[in-house]
Design a protein around this motif. Structure first.
Motif, PDB file in Angstrom:
ATOM      1  N   UNK A   1      15.659  32.179  15.683  1.00 41.53           N
ATOM      2  CA  UNK A   1      16.097  30.864  15.194  1.00 41.53           C
ATOM      3  C   UNK A   1      14.909  29.936  14.986  1.00 41.53           C
ATOM      4  N   UNK A   2      14.021  29.922  15.996  1.00 39.69           N
ATOM      5  CA  UNK A   2      12.885  28.991  15.929  1.00 39.69           C
ATOM      6  C   UNK A   2      11.942  29.348  14.781  1.00 39.69           C
ATOM      7  N   UNK A   3      11.775  30.655  14.522  1.00 37.40           N
ATOM      8  CA  UNK A   3      10.818  31.066  13.489  1.00 37.40           C
ATOM      9  C   UNK A   3      11.413  31.015  12.083  1.00 37.40           C
ATOM     10  N   UNK A   4      12.652  31.515  11.946  1.00 42.36           N
ATOM     11  CA  UNK A   4      13.195  31.688  10.577  1.00 42.36           C
ATOM     12  C   UNK A   4      14.351  30.735  10.251  1.00 42.36           C
ATOM     13  N   UNK A   5      14.777  29.989  11.226  1.00 41.57           N
ATOM     14  CA  UNK A   5      15.869  29.041  10.986  1.00 41.57           C
ATOM     15  C   UNK A   5      17.211  29.590  11.444  1.00 41.57           C
ATOM     16  N   UNK A   6      18.124  28.648  11.694  1.00 35.13           N
ATOM     17  CA  UNK A   6      19.429  28.981  12.255  1.00 35.13           C
ATOM     18  C   UNK A   6      20.255  29.865  11.316  1.00 35.13           C
ATOM     19  N   UNK A   7      20.140  29.614   9.997  1.00 34.98           N
ATOM     20  CA  UNK A   7      21.014  30.392   9.099  1.00 34.98           C
ATOM     21  C   UNK A   7      20.548  31.845   9.016  1.00 34.98           C
ATOM     22  N   UNK A   8      19.235  32.074   9.134  1.00 33.43           N
ATOM     23  CA  UNK A   8      18.761  33.461   9.203  1.00 33.43           C
ATOM     24  C   UNK A   8      19.264  34.084  10.506  1.00 33.43           C
ATOM     25  N   UNK A   9      19.234  33.282  11.579  1.00 33.08           N
ATOM     26  CA  UNK A   9      19.769  33.768  12.862  1.00 33.08           C
ATOM     27  C   UNK A   9      21.215  34.200  12.699  1.00 33.08           C
ATOM     28  N   UNK A  10      21.980  33.386  11.958  1.00 29.12           N
ATOM     29  CA  UNK A  10      23.399  33.731  11.726  1.00 29.12           C
ATOM     30  C   UNK A  10      23.516  35.078  11.002  1.00 29.12           C
ATOM     31  N   UNK A  11      22.623  35.300  10.032  1.00 27.28           N
ATOM     32  CA  UNK A  11      22.673  36.566   9.287  1.00 27.28           C
ATOM     33  C   UNK A  11      22.426  37.744  10.228  1.00 27.28           C
ATOM     34  N   UNK A  12      21.489  37.561  11.164  1.00 27.89           N
ATOM     35  CA  UNK A  12      21.196  38.644  12.104  1.00 27.89           C
ATOM     36  C   UNK A  12      22.433  38.919  12.974  1.00 27.89           C
ATOM     37  N   UNK A  13      23.069  37.859  13.456  1.00 23.66           N
ATOM     38  CA  UNK A  13      24.272  38.026  14.294  1.00 23.66           C
ATOM     39  C   UNK A  13      25.359  38.750  13.497  1.00 23.66           C
ATOM     40  N   UNK A  14      25.574  38.284  12.252  1.00 24.67           N
ATOM     41  CA  UNK A  14      26.636  38.889  11.432  1.00 24.67           C
ATOM     42  C   UNK A  14      26.325  40.348  11.119  1.00 24.67           C
ATOM     43  N   UNK A  15      25.032  40.653  10.939  1.00 29.60           N
ATOM     44  CA  UNK A  15      24.667  42.037  10.619  1.00 29.60           C
ATOM     45  C   UNK A  15      24.902  42.947  11.816  1.00 29.60           C
ATOM     46  N   UNK A  16      24.558  42.453  13.015  1.00 32.56           N
ATOM     47  CA  UNK A  16      24.808  43.281  14.199  1.00 32.56           C
ATOM     48  C   UNK A  16      26.329  43.482  14.364  1.00 32.56           C
ATOM     49  N   UNK A  17      27.079  42.408  14.112  1.00 35.27           N
ATOM     50  CA  UNK A  17      28.543  42.517  14.242  1.00 35.27           C
ATOM     51  C   UNK A  17      29.079  43.591  13.299  1.00 35.27           C
ATOM     52  N   UNK A  18      28.569  43.597  12.061  1.00 30.74           N
ATOM     53  CA  UNK A  18      29.045  44.597  11.097  1.00 30.74           C
ATOM     54  C   UNK A  18      28.677  46.003  11.561  1.00 30.74           C
ATOM     55  N   UNK A  19      27.480  46.127  12.117  1.00 33.67           N
ATOM     56  CA  UNK A  19      27.046  47.434  12.635  1.00 33.67           C
ATOM     57  C   UNK A  19      27.988  47.893  13.751  1.00 33.67           C
ATOM     58  N   UNK A  20      28.334  46.957  14.632  1.00 37.35           N
ATOM     59  CA  UNK A  20      29.223  47.311  15.751  1.00 37.35           C
ATOM     60  C   UNK A  20      30.592  47.740  15.218  1.00 37.35           C
ATOM     61  N   UNK A  21      31.080  46.986  14.250  1.00 33.04           N
ATOM     62  CA  UNK A  21      32.405  47.330  13.694  1.00 33.04           C
ATOM     63  C   UNK A  21      32.392  48.742  13.118  1.00 33.04           C
ATOM     64  N   UNK A  22      31.259  49.107  12.523  1.00 35.96           N
ATOM     65  CA  UNK A  22      31.194  50.412  11.866  1.00 35.96           C
ATOM     66  C   UNK A  22      30.956  51.562  12.794  1.00 35.96           C
ATOM     67  N   UNK A  23      30.171  51.327  13.837  1.00 40.19           N
ATOM     68  CA  UNK A  23      29.756  52.447  14.665  1.00 40.19           C
ATOM     69  C   UNK A  23      30.773  52.806  15.745  1.00 40.19           C
TER      70      UNK A  23
ATOM     71  N   UNK B   1      13.243  36.623   5.488  1.00 39.35           N
ATOM     72  CA  UNK B   1      13.380  35.173   5.359  1.00 39.35           C
ATOM     73  C   UNK B   1      12.052  34.651   4.875  1.00 39.35           C
ATOM     74  N   UNK B   2      12.111  33.739   3.937  1.00 32.94           N
ATOM     75  CA  UNK B   2      10.884  33.146   3.364  1.00 32.94           C
ATOM     76  C   UNK B   2       9.860  34.219   2.994  1.00 32.94           C
ATOM     77  N   UNK B   3      10.344  35.252   2.338  1.00 32.65           N
ATOM     78  CA  UNK B   3       9.469  36.350   1.898  1.00 32.65           C
ATOM     79  C   UNK B   3       8.790  37.109   3.043  1.00 32.65           C
ATOM     80  N   UNK B   4       9.273  36.895   4.248  1.00 38.56           N
ATOM     81  CA  UNK B   4       8.715  37.674   5.373  1.00 38.56           C
ATOM     82  C   UNK B   4       9.780  38.652   5.837  1.00 38.56           C
ATOM     83  N   UNK B   5       9.341  39.848   6.186  1.00 36.24           N
ATOM     84  CA  UNK B   5      10.306  40.828   6.701  1.00 36.24           C
ATOM     85  C   UNK B   5      10.163  40.879   8.215  1.00 36.24           C
ATOM     86  N   UNK B   6      11.304  41.026   8.898  1.00 38.82           N
ATOM     87  CA  UNK B   6      11.229  41.157  10.349  1.00 38.82           C
ATOM     88  C   UNK B   6      12.393  42.007  10.837  1.00 38.82           C
ATOM     89  N   UNK B   7      12.265  42.461  12.079  1.00 36.78           N
ATOM     90  CA  UNK B   7      13.394  43.200  12.666  1.00 36.78           C
ATOM     91  C   UNK B   7      13.627  42.701  14.084  1.00 36.78           C
TER      92      UNK B   7
END
Ligand code: GTP
Length: 557
Positions: A439-461, A506-512
């Motif tokens: 959140x601090x580095x990429x912003x709250x909305x990027x944080x939301x995307x990470x949360x939603x992506x993990x949720x989708x992964x959980x739903x699928x796996x 986010x902002x042209x930076x890739x992270x995991x």
């Protein structure tokens, strides 16, 4: 079931129900004849009511069995009877009824209902079944990505594979060829911006395939103006996403369409005093994959509703002891069935009566006889909307997972069940590592995307029987019925690895990111522990993972 033939067993079942119906018409004819016999001023009130019920029932069911003329005539006489009741005295009514019903009995004779195997009507039922039976696509379970930009295509498919989608990247031309051979897949994603999707004619080609329009169509475009969106609507796209695409949003839309294909079929309860009609409808709806229960004794309605948990109640209006309205009101008295869709299926054509019936908390009024196609699509769309509503109430907006309170209720229920059935229940608590930094580095909305992506992964796996919820901000709880700790550990560890391999930008930076988890099992814990204590134990195991350096799964042992 194949699109082109109706299996012999099904045809035989249809024929058997038709034969029963013919016998029932013979018996109805005898009942009518004996009611006419000795019809007099002293017994007219009761007998006319009985005649009305028989005619009303025949008018609603005979058409479905292919006896259109009988159905029409029963309806005509029944309506005349109702009108005459307010206009004439009993003696005139007796005369009218005697003439009309005698002629009606002759019609029943002439239609030679005794004559068992006139197969033309059963063929017509079979044909309707055939028409409404969905054909299986050779591309079931696949998602096609029609993306002319190779770089985008590679990027999308790499990301989507993480969510267990079977992605096939194709050009429009290739897709159309594949469709002609094996039908559309469960979902199709089309980037409208690349060639050739700017031309209206190209859209039309999607409709002109022998298989019709694509299912689960998701359109992507940089331009989300009205003209572009209406273009997508015209080819029956169910979703429209503006580019640049948010991965978790695309996954949610894909899940919605793919799960719709895979999701459990509607559970329907039928209440109708017409036994043969019920049996035929049951057969027809079951041939579409639906689960159907016929309620034979209305007195057991509450226990049967609790047991079967229908998603829709199909209710006759006029029955000998209780009206449909009586039953609908009784159902609504029980708060747990407040949102159960109730649909009347009745021979009643009087609009005032239909409107009155709908005032008592019912959802729709369908008139018998009704085509299979109409009945099936009404049921599907009602159940679909009811499921969506239920989702909105009990699911978290960002992740689509169960909310905190709901997942805790599930934990209580599943623990009770596990103890009753003497099976193992595993519970997993997981949490994204150093999420504050994201959140601090990429912003709250990027944080939301990470949360939603993990949720989708959980739903699928996890399996369909596992229950996944968002326990807190970036903390998730999973309940795995009938699962030993070792098995739960393996699943969550694979998810841990898959999540660490997901790439965010986010902002042209890739992270995991990574996650930590705690995994416990009821069979290793004292029997007196309740669900909250089990969750606490899973939380302690999660804390162990954090303490030991994160990006790992700990068990209680
Ligand atoms: N973007 C976003 N952030 C959230 C949401 N809910 C909670 N958070 C944030 O998640 C962060 C959680 O941080 P902490 O609990 O301190 O832990 P952490 O940084 O993940 O570190 P560890 O759990 O110790 O690995 C806080 O900054 C919250 O504001 C949400 O819905 N969206």
């Amino acid at each position: 079931m194949s699109k082109h033939n109706v299996p012999e067993e099904l045809q035989a079942e249809i024929q058997a129900i038709r034969d029963q119906y013919k016998e029932r018409l013979v018996s109805d004819k005898s009942k009518l004849t004996s009611l006419l016999d000795g019809l007099s001023l002293t017994n007219a009130n009761q007998r006319v009511d009985e005649i009305h019920l028989i005619l009303h029932s025949i008018s609603g069911s005979a058409g479905t069995f292919g006896f259109d003329k009988i159905s029409e005539e029963a309806r005509r006489i029944d309506e005349k009877l109702k009108e005459s009741a307010s206009q004439f005295g009993q003696d005139t009514i007796i005369k009218l009824i005697s003439n009309d019903v005698t002629r009606f009995c002759q019609l029943l004779d002439r239609t030679s209902v005794h004559n068992a195997s006139s197969s033309s009507e059963s063929a017509s039922t079979a044909k309707t079944l055939q028409k409404t039976n969905p054909s299986r696509s050779a591309h079931e379970g696949e998602v096609w990505l029609i993306e002319e930009n190779e770089q985008l295509a590679a990027q999308f498919s790499k990301q989507l594979v993480n969510f267990n989608f079977k992605i096939n990247t194709v050009t429009l031309k290739e897709a159309l060829k594949l469709v002609d051979k094996g039908g559309w897949p469960d979902a199709t994603i089309i980037d409208m911006d690349g060639h050739p999707f700017n031309a209206t004619a190209d859209f039309k080609t999607l409709f002109t395939t022998t298989e019709g329009a694509p299912k689960g169509l998701i359109m992507l475009s940089e331009n989300d103006a009205f003209d572009q969106r209406i273009k997508a609507a015209k080819i029956r796209a169910t979703s429209f996403l503006k580019k640049p695409i948010n991965l978790s949003e695309l996954v949610s839309h894909l899940e919605a369409v793919v799960n719709e294909e895979k999701s459990a079929q509607p559970r329907v309860m039928l209440i109708d005093d017409d036994k043969e009609l019920c049996s035929l409808m049951k057969l027809e709806l079951e041939s579409q994959g639906m689960q159907v229960s016929i309620l034979h004794d209305v007195r057991n309605i509450v226990s049967e509703l609790n047991e079967f948990r229908p998603e829709l109640l199909l209710l006759d209006m006029e029955m000998p002891e209780y009206s449909g309205i009586d039953i609908a009101l009784l159902v609504r008295q029980n708060v747990q069935f407040e949102s159960l869709p109730i649909v009347y299926l009745s021979a009643e054509r009087n609009l005032d009566k239909q409107t009155e019936a709908l005032l008592f908390d019912a959802d729709d009024f369908l008139v018998k006889p009704i085509s299979n196609e109409r009945l099936i699509s009404s049921i599907r769309s009602r159940v679909h909307r009811a499921r969506n509503l239920e989702q909105l109430i009990s699911r978290d907006g960002l992740t689509g997972l169960l909310k905190h309170a709901t997942i805790k209720e599930h934990a209580d229920r599943e623990l009770m069940r596990a103890r009753r059935e003497k099976t193992a229940l595993s519970i997993i608590m997981l949490d994204i590592d150093h999420f504050k930094r994201v959140n601090d580095t990429y912003g709250h909305s990027t944080g939301d995307t990470v949360i939603a992506s993990l949720a989708a992964l959980l739903r699928h796996r996890f399996r369909q029987t596992d229950i996944v919820g968002r326990y807190g901000g970036e903390e998730f709880l999973v309940i795995l019925p009938n699962t030993q700790e070792q098995e739960a550990f393996k699943i969550v560890d694979r998810i841990r690895i898959a999540f660490s391999e997901m790439e965010f930008s986010a902002d042209n930076q890739k992270f995991s990111c990574t996650l930590s988890a705690g995994c416990i099992c009821s069979s290793h814990l004292p029997d007196q522990m309740d669900a909250s204590e089990l969750i606490e134990t899973a939380d302690k195991a999660l804390y162990e993972s954090k303490r030991n350096g994160r990006n790992q799964v700990s068990t209680q042992q």
